[in-house]
Design a protein around this motif. Structure first.
Motif, PDB file in Angstrom:
ATOM      1  N   VAL A   1      15.828  19.061  -7.470  1.00 47.25           N
ATOM      2  CA  VAL A   1      14.999  19.544  -8.466  1.00 47.25           C
ATOM      3  C   VAL A   1      14.128  20.482  -8.333  1.00 47.25           C
ATOM      4  CG1 VAL A   1      12.921  17.942  -8.941  1.00 47.25           C
ATOM      5  CG2 VAL A   1      14.890  16.689  -7.901  1.00 47.25           C
ATOM      6  N   ASP A   2      13.737  21.068 -10.149  1.00 47.54           N
ATOM      7  CA  ASP A   2      12.761  22.260 -10.306  1.00 47.54           C
ATOM      8  C   ASP A   2      11.611  21.985  -9.494  1.00 47.54           C
ATOM      9  OD1 ASP A   2      14.880  23.921 -11.464  1.00 47.54           O
ATOM     10  OD2 ASP A   2      13.928  23.068 -13.454  1.00 47.54           O
ATOM     11  N   PHE A   3      11.336  23.314  -8.918  1.00 45.97           N
ATOM     12  CA  PHE A   3       9.753  23.360  -8.446  1.00 45.97           C
ATOM     13  C   PHE A   3       8.164  22.925  -9.079  1.00 45.97           C
ATOM     14  CE2 PHE A   3       5.890  25.495  -6.545  1.00 45.97           C
ATOM     15  CZ  PHE A   3       5.948  24.089  -4.977  1.00 45.97           C
ATOM     16  N   GLU A   4       9.027  23.679 -10.359  1.00 49.46           N
ATOM     17  CA  GLU A   4       7.560  22.993 -11.603  1.00 49.46           C
ATOM     18  C   GLU A   4       7.689  21.441 -11.968  1.00 49.46           C
ATOM     19  OE1 GLU A   4       6.977  24.495 -16.337  1.00 49.46           O
ATOM     20  OE2 GLU A   4       8.669  25.798 -15.314  1.00 49.46           O
ATOM     21  N   TYR A   5       8.802  20.973 -11.958  1.00 45.77           N
ATOM     22  CA  TYR A   5       8.690  19.503 -12.271  1.00 45.77           C
ATOM     23  C   TYR A   5       8.197  18.892 -11.115  1.00 45.77           C
ATOM     24  CZ  TYR A   5      10.226  14.773 -14.302  1.00 45.77           C
ATOM     25  OH  TYR A   5      10.299  14.005 -13.801  1.00 45.77           O
ATOM     26  N   VAL A   6       7.772  19.139 -10.130  1.00 42.77           N
ATOM     27  CA  VAL A   6       7.650  18.487  -8.866  1.00 42.77           C
ATOM     28  C   VAL A   6       6.333  18.927  -8.722  1.00 42.77           C
ATOM     29  CG1 VAL A   6       7.270  18.519  -5.972  1.00 42.77           C
ATOM     30  CG2 VAL A   6       9.391  18.597  -6.793  1.00 42.77           C
ATOM     31  N   VAL A   7       5.718  19.628  -9.098  1.00 45.74           N
ATOM     32  CA  VAL A   7       4.659  20.370  -9.100  1.00 45.74           C
ATOM     33  C   VAL A   7       3.777  19.362  -9.735  1.00 45.74           C
ATOM     34  CG1 VAL A   7       2.953  21.821 -10.176  1.00 45.74           C
ATOM     35  CG2 VAL A   7       4.637  22.765  -8.045  1.00 45.74           C
ATOM     36  N   GLN A   8       4.615  19.169 -11.408  1.00 47.17           N
ATOM     37  CA  GLN A   8       4.259  18.319 -12.452  1.00 47.17           C
ATOM     38  C   GLN A   8       3.512  16.851 -11.620  1.00 47.17           C
ATOM     39  OE1 GLN A   8       6.665  18.850 -15.384  1.00 47.17           O
ATOM     40  NE2 GLN A   8       5.363  20.342 -16.745  1.00 47.17           N
ATOM     41  N   VAL A   9       5.198  15.970 -11.251  1.00 50.60           N
ATOM     42  CA  VAL A   9       4.442  14.538 -10.353  1.00 50.60           C
ATOM     43  C   VAL A   9       3.689  14.942 -10.309  1.00 50.60           C
ATOM     44  CG1 VAL A   9       5.370  13.542  -9.059  1.00 50.60           C
ATOM     45  CG2 VAL A   9       7.159  14.703 -11.102  1.00 50.60           C
ATOM     46  N   LEU A  10       3.502  16.187  -8.751  1.00 54.68           N
ATOM     47  CA  LEU A  10       2.273  15.968  -8.065  1.00 54.68           C
ATOM     48  C   LEU A  10       0.648  16.384  -8.663  1.00 54.68           C
ATOM     49  CD1 LEU A  10       3.102  18.370  -4.882  1.00 54.68           C
ATOM     50  CD2 LEU A  10       3.166  16.181  -5.025  1.00 54.68           C
ATOM     51  N   THR A  11       1.023  16.952 -10.393  1.00 55.45           N
ATOM     52  CA  THR A  11      -0.724  16.274 -10.472  1.00 55.45           C
ATOM     53  C   THR A  11      -0.447  15.582 -11.346  1.00 55.45           C
ATOM     54  OG1 THR A  11       0.114  19.322 -11.375  1.00 55.45           O
ATOM     55  CG2 THR A  11      -1.545  17.607 -12.580  1.00 55.45           C
ATOM     56  N   LYS A  12       0.290  15.281 -11.575  1.00 53.84           N
ATOM     57  CA  LYS A  12      -0.197  13.624 -12.288  1.00 53.84           C
ATOM     58  C   LYS A  12      -0.645  12.349 -10.911  1.00 53.84           C
ATOM     59  CE  LYS A  12       1.393  14.209 -16.302  1.00 53.84           C
ATOM     60  NZ  LYS A  12       0.525  14.061 -17.470  1.00 53.84           N
ATOM     61  N   LEU A  13      -0.203  12.141  -9.838  1.00 48.30           N
ATOM     62  CA  LEU A  13      -0.516  11.887  -9.214  1.00 48.30           C
ATOM     63  C   LEU A  13      -2.085  11.705  -8.627  1.00 48.30           C
ATOM     64  CD1 LEU A  13       2.588  12.081  -6.463  1.00 48.30           C
ATOM     65  CD2 LEU A  13       1.688  10.162  -7.926  1.00 48.30           C
ATOM     66  N   GLN A  14      -2.386  13.253  -8.613  1.00 42.31           N
ATOM     67  CA  GLN A  14      -3.446  14.281  -8.154  1.00 42.31           C
ATOM     68  C   GLN A  14      -4.665  13.337  -9.175  1.00 42.31           C
ATOM     69  OE1 GLN A  14      -4.336  18.543  -8.286  1.00 42.31           O
ATOM     70  NE2 GLN A  14      -6.631  18.101  -7.014  1.00 42.31           N
ATOM     71  N   GLN A  15      -4.359  13.322 -10.374  1.00 41.94           N
ATOM     72  CA  GLN A  15      -4.876  13.164 -11.713  1.00 41.94           C
ATOM     73  C   GLN A  15      -5.319  11.614 -12.186  1.00 41.94           C
ATOM     74  OE1 GLN A  15      -2.824  14.139 -15.058  1.00 41.94           O
ATOM     75  NE2 GLN A  15      -3.601  16.525 -15.121  1.00 41.94           N
ATOM     76  N   ALA A  16      -4.340  10.787 -10.806  1.00 42.40           N
ATOM     77  CA  ALA A  16      -4.190   9.882 -11.307  1.00 42.40           C
ATOM     78  C   ALA A  16      -5.413   8.862 -10.022  1.00 42.40           C
ATOM     79  CB  ALA A  16      -2.902   8.330 -10.709  1.00 42.40           C
TER      80      ALA A  16
ATOM     81  N   SER B   1       0.028  -1.218  -0.011  1.00 41.78           N
ATOM     82  CA  SER B   1       0.013  -0.273  -0.297  1.00 41.78           C
ATOM     83  C   SER B   1       0.507   0.768   0.390  1.00 41.78           C
ATOM     84  CB  SER B   1      -1.134   0.010   1.242  1.00 41.78           C
ATOM     85  OG  SER B   1      -0.642  -0.033   2.321  1.00 41.78           O
ATOM     86  N   VAL B   2       2.449   0.808   0.304  1.00 38.42           N
ATOM     87  CA  VAL B   2       2.943   1.881   0.485  1.00 38.42           C
ATOM     88  C   VAL B   2       4.107   2.002  -1.199  1.00 38.42           C
ATOM     89  CG1 VAL B   2       4.844   3.612   1.267  1.00 38.42           C
ATOM     90  CG2 VAL B   2       2.671   2.633   2.398  1.00 38.42           C
ATOM     91  N   LYS B   3       4.180   3.236  -1.512  1.00 36.95           N
ATOM     92  CA  LYS B   3       5.259   3.277  -2.629  1.00 36.95           C
ATOM     93  C   LYS B   3       6.170   4.193  -2.986  1.00 36.95           C
ATOM     94  CE  LYS B   3       3.680  -0.232  -5.221  1.00 36.95           C
ATOM     95  NZ  LYS B   3       4.196  -1.742  -5.393  1.00 36.95           N
ATOM     96  N   VAL B   4       7.128   3.831  -2.865  1.00 34.52           N
ATOM     97  CA  VAL B   4       8.000   4.811  -2.854  1.00 34.52           C
ATOM     98  C   VAL B   4       7.928   6.180  -4.493  1.00 34.52           C
ATOM     99  CG1 VAL B   4      10.234   5.656  -2.455  1.00 34.52           C
ATOM    100  CG2 VAL B   4       9.401   4.266  -1.226  1.00 34.52           C
ATOM    101  N   LEU B   5       8.262   7.053  -4.554  1.00 34.41           N
ATOM    102  CA  LEU B   5       8.199   7.588  -5.412  1.00 34.41           C
ATOM    103  C   LEU B   5       9.647   8.419  -5.671  1.00 34.41           C
ATOM    104  CD1 LEU B   5       7.673   8.288  -8.672  1.00 34.41           C
ATOM    105  CD2 LEU B   5       6.100  10.442  -7.746  1.00 34.41           C
ATOM    106  N   SER B   6      10.659   8.227  -6.289  1.00 31.05           N
ATOM    107  CA  SER B   6      12.402   9.209  -6.455  1.00 31.05           C
ATOM    108  C   SER B   6      11.965   9.822  -7.452  1.00 31.05           C
ATOM    109  CB  SER B   6      13.005   8.301  -6.384  1.00 31.05           C
ATOM    110  OG  SER B   6      13.343   7.752  -4.844  1.00 31.05           O
ATOM    111  N   VAL B   7      12.061  11.134  -7.249  1.00 35.10           N
ATOM    112  CA  VAL B   7      11.842  12.044  -8.058  1.00 35.10           C
ATOM    113  C   VAL B   7      13.481  12.961  -7.957  1.00 35.10           C
ATOM    114  CG1 VAL B   7      11.766  15.081  -9.079  1.00 35.10           C
ATOM    115  CG2 VAL B   7       9.979  12.947  -7.984  1.00 35.10           C
ATOM    116  N   THR B   8      14.530  12.780  -9.465  1.00 38.21           N
ATOM    117  CA  THR B   8      15.352  13.480  -9.201  1.00 38.21           C
ATOM    118  C   THR B   8      15.903  14.459 -10.814  1.00 38.21           C
ATOM    119  OG1 THR B   8      16.785  12.035 -10.453  1.00 38.21           O
ATOM    120  CG2 THR B   8      16.628  11.727  -8.804  1.00 38.21           C
ATOM    121  N   GLN B   9      17.183  15.010 -10.804  1.00 37.26           N
ATOM    122  CA  GLN B   9      16.718  15.960 -11.914  1.00 37.26           C
ATOM    123  C   GLN B   9      16.722  15.186 -13.075  1.00 37.26           C
ATOM    124  OE1 GLN B   9      16.411  18.918 -10.922  1.00 37.26           O
ATOM    125  NE2 GLN B   9      15.746  19.976 -13.676  1.00 37.26           N
TER     126      GLN B   9
END
Length: 136
Positions: free
Chosen positions: A108-123, A61-69
């Motif tokens: 990591v650019d903040f804009e990229y993190v926002v895009q990832v969070l948007t994908k999480l919300q859309q899922a 139930s817990v997945k780790v999403l690693s975000v790098t540049q």
């Protein structure tokens, strides 16, 4: 009678000045508060040891999403930003209790993190935790 008026005029109202007494009381109070040691009373317990062991199952139930540049990885499976929403939607359909632990590098650019969070919300994922290094 004239003499009594003179005595009344020279009478001073007697009172005790307690200002210095209050100062002394506060100093004593501070002294006792600072010098007192508070001890926790604890009972020594000798608990029995268990011979049985329980197997801990893998928590899906817990997945780790690693975000790098350079890359994006979900439990060490490299993904692109376009593939992320489809993969997360499939995981969310399997388990509606899915939680994502988001680990980001500081570069990591903040804009990229926002895009990832948007994908999480859309899922459809709303259980998101952000993991960071301790601040120095």
């Amino acid at each position: 009678m004239h003499n009594l008026d003179f005595l009344r005029a020279n009478e001073e109202e007697l009172s005790v000045n307690i200002t210095s007494l209050i100062d002394v009381i506060f100093i004593l109070l501070i002294f006792f508060m600072v010098s007192t040691q508070f001890k926790k009373n604890a009972l020594p317990l000798d608990l029995p040891k268990s011979e049985d062991t329980t197997e801990q199952k893998a928590d899906d139930s817990v997945k780790v999403l690693s975000v790098t540049q350079e890359k994006l990885a979900l439990d060490s499976e490299e993904l692109t930003l376009d593939m992320l929403e489809a993969r997360l939607s499939a995981l969310y359909e399997e388990n509606h209790e899915l939680a994502i632990s988001l680990e980001c590098e500081r570069t990591v650019d903040f804009e990229y993190v926002v895009q990832v969070l948007t994908k999480l919300q859309q899922a459809g994922i709303s259980r998101i935790g952000i993991v960071h290094d301790p601040l120095d």
